[in-house]
Design a protein around this motif. Structure first.
Motif, mmCIF file in Angstrom:
data_model
loop_
_atom_site.group_PDB
_atom_site.id
_atom_site.type_symbol
_atom_site.label_atom_id
_atom_site.label_comp_id
_atom_site.label_asym_id
_atom_site.label_seq_id
_atom_site.Cartn_x
_atom_site.Cartn_y
_atom_site.Cartn_z
ATOM 1 N N LYS A 42 -9.874 8.862 -10.425
ATOM 2 C CA LYS A 42 -10.341 7.558 -10.902
ATOM 3 C C LYS A 42 -9.383 6.996 -11.960
ATOM 4 N N ASP A 43 -9.001 7.828 -12.905
ATOM 5 C CA ASP A 43 -8.088 7.374 -13.957
ATOM 6 C C ASP A 43 -6.728 6.983 -13.376
ATOM 7 N N LEU A 44 -6.280 7.726 -12.378
ATOM 8 C CA LEU A 44 -4.983 7.444 -11.774
ATOM 9 C C LEU A 44 -4.978 6.105 -11.037
ATOM 10 N N LEU A 45 -6.007 5.865 -10.238
ATOM 11 C CA LEU A 45 -6.020 4.670 -9.396
ATOM 12 C C LEU A 45 -6.216 3.378 -10.189
ATOM 13 N N LYS A 46 -6.644 3.487 -11.450
ATOM 14 C CA LYS A 46 -6.727 2.284 -12.280
ATOM 15 C C LYS A 46 -5.357 1.620 -12.421
ATOM 16 N N ASN A 47 -4.301 2.427 -12.357
ATOM 17 C CA ASN A 47 -2.942 1.914 -12.515
ATOM 18 C C ASN A 47 -2.260 1.632 -11.186
ATOM 19 N N HIS A 48 -3.000 1.801 -10.077
ATOM 20 C CA HIS A 48 -2.410 1.601 -8.751
ATOM 21 C C HIS A 48 -3.398 0.829 -7.866
ATOM 22 N N PRO A 49 -3.597 -0.439 -8.179
ATOM 23 C CA PRO A 49 -4.622 -1.221 -7.464
ATOM 24 C C PRO A 49 -4.320 -1.431 -5.975
ATOM 25 N N TYR A 66 0.830 -1.205 0.000
ATOM 26 C CA TYR A 66 0.000 0.000 0.000
ATOM 27 C C TYR A 66 0.867 1.259 0.000
ATOM 28 N N TRP A 67 1.861 1.306 0.904
ATOM 29 C CA TRP A 67 2.652 2.526 1.047
ATOM 30 C C TRP A 67 3.478 2.802 -0.202
ATOM 31 N N THR A 68 4.107 1.787 -0.772
ATOM 32 C CA THR A 68 4.924 2.020 -1.964
ATOM 33 C C THR A 68 4.061 2.412 -3.159
ATOM 34 N N ASP A 69 2.908 1.754 -3.309
ATOM 35 C CA ASP A 69 2.029 2.091 -4.433
ATOM 36 C C ASP A 69 1.432 3.478 -4.245
ATOM 37 N N ARG A 70 1.129 3.839 -3.010
ATOM 38 C CA ARG A 70 0.598 5.182 -2.763
ATOM 39 C C ARG A 70 1.639 6.249 -3.115
ATOM 40 N N CYS A 71 2.885 6.024 -2.720
ATOM 41 C CA CYS A 71 3.930 7.000 -3.022
ATOM 42 C C CYS A 71 4.089 7.174 -4.531
ATOM 43 N N ARG A 72 4.054 6.055 -5.255
ATOM 44 C CA ARG A 72 4.171 6.144 -6.716
ATOM 45 C C ARG A 72 3.007 6.919 -7.319
ATOM 46 N N ALA A 73 1.799 6.660 -6.827
ATOM 47 C CA ALA A 73 0.613 7.341 -7.365
ATOM 48 C C ALA A 73 0.626 8.829 -7.031
ATOM 49 N N GLU A 74 0.898 9.155 -5.765
ATOM 50 C CA GLU A 74 0.844 10.550 -5.327
ATOM 51 C C GLU A 74 1.932 11.392 -5.968
ATOM 52 N N PRO A 130 -17.589 9.091 -9.902
ATOM 53 C CA PRO A 130 -16.592 8.105 -9.478
ATOM 54 C C PRO A 130 -16.661 7.844 -7.974
ATOM 55 N N PHE A 131 -16.439 6.607 -7.609
ATOM 56 C CA PHE A 131 -16.346 6.178 -6.202
ATOM 57 C C PHE A 131 -17.646 6.416 -5.420
ATOM 58 N N THR A 179 2.131 13.543 -11.788
ATOM 59 C CA THR A 179 1.501 14.843 -12.066
ATOM 60 C C THR A 179 0.003 14.779 -11.825
ATOM 61 N N GLU A 180 -0.609 13.641 -12.204
ATOM 62 C CA GLU A 180 -2.058 13.469 -11.997
ATOM 63 C C GLU A 180 -2.399 13.422 -10.508
ATOM 64 N N GLY A 181 -1.570 12.742 -9.735
ATOM 65 C CA GLY A 181 -1.836 12.638 -8.308
ATOM 66 C C GLY A 181 -1.764 13.985 -7.620
ATOM 67 N N VAL A 182 -0.720 14.767 -7.913
ATOM 68 C CA VAL A 182 -0.577 16.096 -7.314
ATOM 69 C C VAL A 182 -1.713 17.009 -7.768
ATOM 70 N N SER A 183 -2.091 16.927 -9.049
ATOM 71 C CA SER A 183 -3.174 17.781 -9.563
ATOM 72 C C SER A 183 -4.507 17.446 -8.907
ATOM 73 N N ALA A 184 -4.789 16.160 -8.742
ATOM 74 C CA ALA A 184 -6.048 15.766 -8.102
ATOM 75 C C ALA A 184 -6.099 16.279 -6.661
ATOM 76 N N ARG A 185 -5.002 16.155 -5.931
ATOM 77 C CA ARG A 185 -4.965 16.653 -4.554
ATOM 78 C C ARG A 185 -5.183 18.161 -4.513
ATOM 79 N N ARG A 186 -4.603 18.877 -5.471
ATOM 80 C CA ARG A 186 -4.802 20.325 -5.523
ATOM 81 C C ARG A 186 -6.270 20.668 -5.788
ATOM 82 N N MET A 187 -6.915 19.897 -6.659
ATOM 83 C CA MET A 187 -8.331 20.156 -6.940
ATOM 84 C C MET A 187 -9.192 19.900 -5.708
ATOM 85 N N PHE A 188 -8.905 18.844 -4.982
ATOM 86 C CA PHE A 188 -9.662 18.569 -3.753
ATOM 87 C C PHE A 188 -9.477 19.709 -2.748
#
Length: 522
Positions: free
Chosen positions: A413-420, A366-374, A457-458, A377-386
């Motif tokens: 949603k698009d990002l997490l498809k690649n980070h199960p 979980y932790w390694t996959d989360r770091c890769r996702a966050e 989504p979600f 660019t998509e991960g940082v952008s999504a967090r900024r939008m939230f």
């Protein structure tokens, strides 16, 4: 003529000079032996002259008796809330027994956790937490080979300042503190404004100390002592997974805190800095995963020999690495002995078992996959939008909030498809469900309908999120009220006690819900 050797005083002086001449080379040899065998007090840490003189005046068992009496006195002073006298008494105990590790651990915890909660103002709490940290840091200086005390120092920076109910204020007080030595990372010696960074440095220093072979309890002077109840080193023992994971946890918490208002009146940070810190978190997790542990069980081979596996948690990220291990040649290279095909299978299954068990225990995938996702660019952008969506909601700009939430959730949603591993974890489901709940609140307030669109989504996370009425205590946007006419996430810095730790000139803001026309973010 008078014989000078017939004078008794002269004879005595000659004897004294001869003895000094003989003792000098012996003293030099003795000092060298003390250094070689770690027998001197200076080899344990900094020598306190006042402590040395006090111990000299109380030679023998009287020091232990005096320390016990003072400890009892300190507990009584705490009970009657005589804080300054209690602190003075505790300081005296450490002068009597500077290498008694338990007194540093217990009393630093006592000051930071027990005494601090007796005060109402966050500034006063911060002052006592700081005293507790400085107390154990003093213990580190006098016991420089103790991983335990370094870990205790790290934990108080990390946990008490970062996870207390008033964390958003305590972390701001730490940021504004002008005491540079208190904010210095022990590894790179830089002054850092985030307690998670400094705590991470102390965690890393403790791990490095263990890896260098240092052990406060294994100096030559102590290893020869026969204890009735021998002390044990609490941290850094073989297989201590939690000990080695804490540098990664601290760096992860720092990265998480950047992308929310985790300090009062300090806006979130995104962009390249946020991505870089998530990449740093991934590196620290990989360092943890690459460490080789020894499996606790022995594997019997067909020739009756017993062998142990070496386990790397990082191998669990790709189980294809175990395919080559079923080849006996792999184990011949790994163990330096010949094994049969059946032995190779047994060793592989055992190694796979412990890799999976420890990886699951530490939630490593979980932790390694989360770091890769966050870090993307998509991960940082999504967090900024939230974040921007929540700011818009707090200032009652519901249409803007809806747009930010909707666009952010689609990107997420698009990002997490690649980070199960990250997307399917319960922690992420709870966090993402909270965003969906905020989206629904903004959607209702904007007058767009009573229900979210079916393609949101979600949406399946919403029911669980709505049943959870708790708020994020580490996000000022949830914990603090909206100031009319001001946007959330900015604002002037609050005046804090900083290093002084005095009572605040004005009381801290009450923790309550938002302005009457905005539903609170729960």
């Amino acid at each position: 003529m008078t014989n000078i050797f017939g004078d008794r005083k002269i004879r005595y002086w000659i004897i004294i000079l001869v003895l000094f001449g003989i003792m000098y080379p012996y003293r030099q040899w003795l000092n060298n032996e003390k250094d070689r065998l770690d027998l001197g007090e200076a080899t344990l840490g900094k020598v306190d002259t006042g402590s040395f003189m006090l111990k000299l005046a109380l030679l023998g068992g009287a020091r232990g008796v005096a320390a016990n009496v003072l400890w009892t006195r300190a507990i009584e002073l705490q009970r009657i809330q005589e804080w300054d006298r209690m602190k003075t008494t505790v300081d005296l105990i450490t002068k009597l027994q500077p290498h008694f590790l338990a007194v540093w651990t217990y009393q630093s915890w006592n000051l930071a956790y027990n005494v601090s909660v007796e005060w109402d103002a966050p500034e006063d709490k911060y002052d006592w937490i700081k005293q507790g940290i400085n107390f154990v840091r003093d213990g580190v200086s006098k016991n420089q080979k103790s991983p335990d005390l370094q870990w205790d120092t790290a934990w108080t920076y990390y946990h008490k300042l970062g996870f207390a109910d008033e964390a958003i204020i305590l972390r701001k007080l730490f940021r504004d503190d002008i005491d540079d030595p208190f904010k210095t990372n022990p590894v790179n010696k830089s002054i850092q404004n985030d307690n998670f960074q400094v705590g991470g440095g102390w965690f890393d220093s403790a791990v490095t100390l263990v890896d260098s072979g240092a052990n406060r309890l294994n100096t030559s002077i102590e290893s020869t002592v026969e204890y009735v109840d021998a002390p044990t080193q609490r941290k850094g023992r073989a297989g201590d997974l939690a000990f080695r994971s804490m540098p990664a946890h601290a760096q992860t918490r720092y990265a998480v805190g950047l992308e929310k208002e985790s300090m009062k009146d300090v806006p979130a940070t995104f962009g390249e800095l946020a991505a870089a810190e998530w990449n740093n978190a991934l590196l620290t997790w990989r360092k943890f995963g690459d460490y080789t542990y020894e499996a606790p069980n022995d594997i019997p081979l067909e020739d009756k020999r017993l062998v142990k596996n070496k386990v790397r948690i990082a191998d669990g990220e790709d189980y294809r690495v175990f395919d080559k291990m079923t080849n006996p040649e792999y184990w011949q290279e790994e163990l330096g002995i010949k094994v049969t095909a059946n032995d190779a299978i047994a060793l592989t299954e055992n190694k796979k078992h412990w890799t999976d068990r420890w990886g699951t225990q530490m939630n490593y995938p979980y932790w390694t996959d989360r770091c890769r996702a966050e870090a993307t660019t998509e991960g940082v952008s999504a967090r900024r939008m939230f974040y921007e969506g929540t700011k818009a909601y707090r200032r009652a700009d519901f249409q803007t909030a809806v747009k930010f939430y909707r666009d952010g959730l689609n990107l997420w949603k698009d990002l997490l498809k690649n980070h199960p591993s990250y997307g399917n974890d319960d922690i992420n489901k709870k966090d993402t469900g909270l965003i969906v709940k905020r989206y629904k609140r903004a959607f209702l307030q904007a007058g767009l309908g009573n229900d979210l669109p079916a393609d949101t989504p979600f949406l399946d996370f919403l029911k669980i999120a709505e049943a959870d009425t708790s708020v994020d205590p580490f996000d000022a946007q949830e914990m603090l009220p909206t100031t009319p006419g001001a946007s959330a996430g900015g604002g002037a810095g609050a005046t804090g006690a900083g290093a002084a730790g005095g009572r605040p000139a004005t009381p801290p803001p009450a923790i309550r819900s938002s302005t009457p026309n905005v539903q609170p973010l729960k």
